[in-house]
Structure formats: structure tokens, C-alpha cells
Design an enzyme around this catalytic site. Structure first.
Site, short mmCIF file in Angstrom:
data_model
loop_
_atom_site.label_atom_id
_atom_site.label_comp_id
_atom_site.label_asym_id
_atom_site.label_seq_id
_atom_site.Cartn_x
_atom_site.Cartn_y
_atom_site.Cartn_z
N ASP A 70 0.95 -1.25 -0.10
CA ASP A 70 0.10 -0.07 0.08
C ASP A 70 0.77 1.29 0.06
OD1 ASP A 70 -1.95 2.05 0.18
OD2 ASP A 70 -2.37 1.60 2.25
N HIS A 71 1.07 1.82 -1.20
CA HIS A 71 1.81 3.00 -1.35
C HIS A 71 1.16 4.02 -2.04
CE1 HIS A 71 6.29 2.41 -0.31
NE2 HIS A 71 5.79 1.19 -0.12
N THR A 107 -2.18 1.69 6.39
CA THR A 107 -2.24 2.68 7.65
C THR A 107 -3.30 3.29 7.71
OG1 THR A 107 0.25 2.86 7.20
CG2 THR A 107 -0.60 4.47 8.53
N GLY A 140 2.95 3.36 9.37
CA GLY A 140 3.27 4.17 8.26
C GLY A 140 4.60 4.83 8.18
N GLU A 141 4.59 5.36 6.83
CA GLU A 141 5.83 6.08 6.54
C GLU A 141 5.57 7.31 5.98
OE1 GLU A 141 6.01 3.05 4.64
OE2 GLU A 141 7.62 1.95 5.46
N ASN A 150 4.35 8.04 2.33
CA ASN A 150 2.99 7.86 1.88
C ASN A 150 1.88 8.56 2.51
OD1 ASN A 150 3.78 5.64 -0.07
ND2 ASN A 150 4.03 4.74 2.03
N GLY A 162 9.99 -3.53 16.19
CA GLY A 162 10.73 -3.35 17.58
C GLY A 162 10.02 -4.39 18.63
N THR A 198 9.14 -7.30 8.37
CA THR A 198 9.94 -7.38 7.09
C THR A 198 11.20 -8.09 7.30
OG1 THR A 198 10.94 -5.20 7.44
CG2 THR A 198 8.99 -5.56 5.81
N ARG A 235 21.20 -8.44 5.30
CA ARG A 235 19.94 -7.70 5.34
C ARG A 235 18.94 -8.36 4.02
NH1 ARG A 235 19.78 -3.03 8.42
NH2 ARG A 235 18.20 -2.34 7.15
#
Length: 357
Positions: free
Chosen positions: A63-64, A99, A131-132, A135, A203, A220, A306
Site C-alpha cells: 500500500d503506497h 496505515t 506508516g511512513e 505515503n 521492535g 520484514t 539484510r
């Protein structure tokens, strides 16, 4: 050089070829991550259908509102694409993650999710994250610190679950909280069983809280020790709420770069997904053009530990197996290159059949 072929046609409703099997015939759930930042919506739906034909078990769609990088070039509306994915596949699917705190009110997300769950019973799940800025800042609201974003996320989960429960019971509900208000209402299109609500976490504190209140966890890929700690803290939270985490979805979105040669796999990683080599928080960056500038600093060694970059199917199988062994019961796989058809064919033939619980 292999010659690649694309299988076409739509799966039958009861087609069982989309189940990844382990030794003994029990399912291992390896799904396909449809990256709407990289591919036009019609292509993403076609790749999801092709993935199922090659043995992938379900679909997670991103979702972006904007892509990470300008050259990725796309950013379709996830709910529209999920409806098409549901019609063209037979496995599970969901947004991983959405989000419901800035661009979209939690009640509207609940309505979208309930509609999909009504159309495709037992297949749709709802993934929720904090969210970020990339977006969420587009609606012009203040972008808060991480602790407030997390608080908003958990309140959004509360609103959605209250609305699901009340609607199944045929009654109305309201909500007045620190971040959201919802006047007395219900969902008029609601399946008999609510979609599972999974919470995204990176976290340990958030993972433990997710274990207490959510139906499952999403995260992720990253260092194995960090992922193991998240699984453990999620289990702690589940136990504190009287539940068994082993019965709850533990979902991983895993980015990899596979191509015919190691050199091509690394070129794809650096060109298409330098995000995977960025060793800093990305939550406050607002523009694909800012990410483009930061991507110039990423070097091949930054992917170490990673994101797996390799042409060797055996290395990818071992990588997937290690994540299954950590305790994830669903993995949605994203190959970062544009070579989706080749990736799906090779992994369906050489990687998925060797996996076990």
C-alpha cells in the site's frame, strides 16, 4: 541461457497446484509479494496469478501512495488491486501493510476489508502498520514522532475490531479516543467471520503489544537475531493475553534478489531496491527524489545480512528455510528485479518444493 515461458490461463476455483508442500504433504505457506511501486496494476495481478500456478500460496500487496524511487514508476491503489487479485487467484491475500491513521480513517479501512472478506470468504486478512512519511504526509497533516504513530496504529486497530465485532452482532458502535472519532454506526456489508487483523512491527515493545491484542504479526526481513527476538516478544504478549502464539499468524515479507548470475542479481538490487541496503530509519523521508539521492550511497556490501543477493537457488532455499525455522508460518517473497516470470518459474521448480516446517 534458459528459455523462459509464461503459463497463461485462469486457475480453476478448486485448483490445488497453488499449495507449496513440504515432506509429508503438509503445506508450507510461501506467498508472492506484489509490489505496486514497481509494476502497473494489471501486471501485478497477472504476476500474482502466475505465482499461484508456480506453487506460491497467497499474495501480499503493498500500500503506497508514492514509489520508493522515481524510476520504480508506479503506485496503484491497493484496495482496487486486491479486488482483482481475489478474482484471479484462489489463495489468501491482504495488504501488507496499510496505515489506517492518516490518509484513510480506520472505519473506511474496516469497510474495505469487510467488503473483500465478504466477496472472498476465508481468504482475506488485514495487515496494519504505523506508516511512513513517504505515503502519509501527502494529506498535509503533521507527521508525528514514532511513539505517537504507534499509538495511533493501536487505536486504529481498536476502532476496526470494535466495528467488526459490532457489525457481526448487528449492532452499532461509536468511538471517541485520543486520535480518532467515529460516530454511531456499523458496517452493513460484513462477513460472518471478521478478517484477521495483523499488526506490523519492527521492535520488541510493539511486537509484545501486538501479541496481546492483534490476531497476528507482520514484519520484514532483517538480521536473524532481530527477527528471532520479535517472534519471542510476540509470543510473550500472546501468553499474557491467554493465547498461544503458535496458533496465530506470524508473517514475514522477505525481499531477495535472484537473477541468472550474481552480477545481474546485484545490479537489480542496486537499481531496483537499494532500500534493502539502507541501514537507517526510512520513516521520516517524504519524497521518492530524496530516496533517489540516498540510494547513491548504497554499496554492494550494504546488503550483507539484510537481503540475500544470489543466483543460486540452493542459497535462496536455505535462506527461506532459516526463516521458517525461526517460527514464521507465512512468508511472502519479493524478488526485487523486473525478472518476475523467470523468478517465479525457477523458484516454483527449484526452491519451494524443498522447504519444510
Amino acid at each position: 541461457m534458459r528459455e523462459w515461458t509464461r503459463r497463461s490461463g485462469r486457475p480453476a476455483p478448486n485448483d490445488t497446484t497453488a499449495t507449496t508442500r513440504q515432506d509429508g504433504g503438509v503445506s508450507v505457506h510461501i506467498g508472492y509479494a506484489a509490489m505496486l511501486e514497481q509494476f502497473p496494476p494489471s501486471d501485478a495481478v497477472a504476476y500474482a496469478e502466475l505465482a499461484e500456478r508456480h506453487g506460491f500460496s497467497g499474495v501480499m500487496a503493498t500500500d503506497h501512495f508514492q514509489p520508493w524511487l522515481p524510476q520504480q514508476g508506479q503506485s496503484a491503489h491497493v484496495w482496487s488491486v486486491l479486488g482483482a487479485i481475489g478474482a484471479r487467484t484462489s489463495g489468501d491475500f491482504g495488504p501488507g501493510v496499510t496505515t489506517p491513521t492518516f490518509r484513510t480513517h480506520p472505519a473506511v479501512v474496516a469497510q474495505a476489508s469487510a467488503t473483500l472478506a465478504s466477496m472472498y470468504p476465508g481468504r482475506h486478512w488485514l495487515g496494519i502498520g504505523s506508516g511512513e512519511a513517504l505515503n502519509e504526509h501527502v494529506v498535509g497533516e503533521y507527521w508525528p514522532e514514532a511513539h505517537e504513530r504507534i499509538a495511533r496504529m493501536f487505536e486504529a486497530v481498536e476502532v476496526i475490531r470494535k466495528l467488526f465485532a459490532a457489525s457481526i452482532a448487528g449492532r452499532e458502535v461509536r468511538h471517541h479516543g485520543p486520535h480518532f472519532r467515529m460516530e454511531t454506526t456499523r458496517l452493513w456489508t460484513m462477513p460472518p467471520v471478521a478478517p484477521k487483523v495483523l499488526v506490523a512491527t519492527a521492535g520488541p515493545v510493539t511486537a509484545r503489544r501486538a501479541g496481546k491484542i492483534a490476531d497476528g504479526l507482520i514484519t520484514t526481513g532483517g538480521p536473524y537475531d532481530r527477527l528471532a527476538a520479535l517472534i519471542a516478544r510476540f509470543a510473550e504478549g500472546a501468553r499474557e493475553s491467554g493465547r498461544d502464539a503458535s496458533t496465530m499468524p506470524r508473517v514475514l515479507q522477505l525481499h531477495v534478489s535472484w537473477a541468472e548470475t550474481d552480477a545481474e542479481a546485484m545490479r537489480n538490487a542496486l537499481t531496483e531496491w537499494p532500500i534493502g541496503g539502507m541501514r537507517f530509519s526510512r520513516s521520516d523521508i517524504r519524497s521518492p527524489f530524496e530516496f533517489e539521492q540516498l540510494a547513491r550511497t548504497v554499496r554492494p556490501e550494504d546488503f550483507q545480512g539484510r537481503m540475500l543477493v544470489s543466483s543460486d537457488p540452493d542459497a535462496h532455499r536455505a535462506h527461506l528455510q532459516r526463516h521458517l525455522d525461526l517460527g514464521f508460518d507465512r512468508i511472502y517473497l519479493h524478488n526485487v528485479g523486473r525478472n518476475q516470470e523467470q523468478f517465479l518459474e525457477v523458484f516454483g521448480r527449484e526452491v519451494l518444493p524443498g522447504l519444510r516446517a
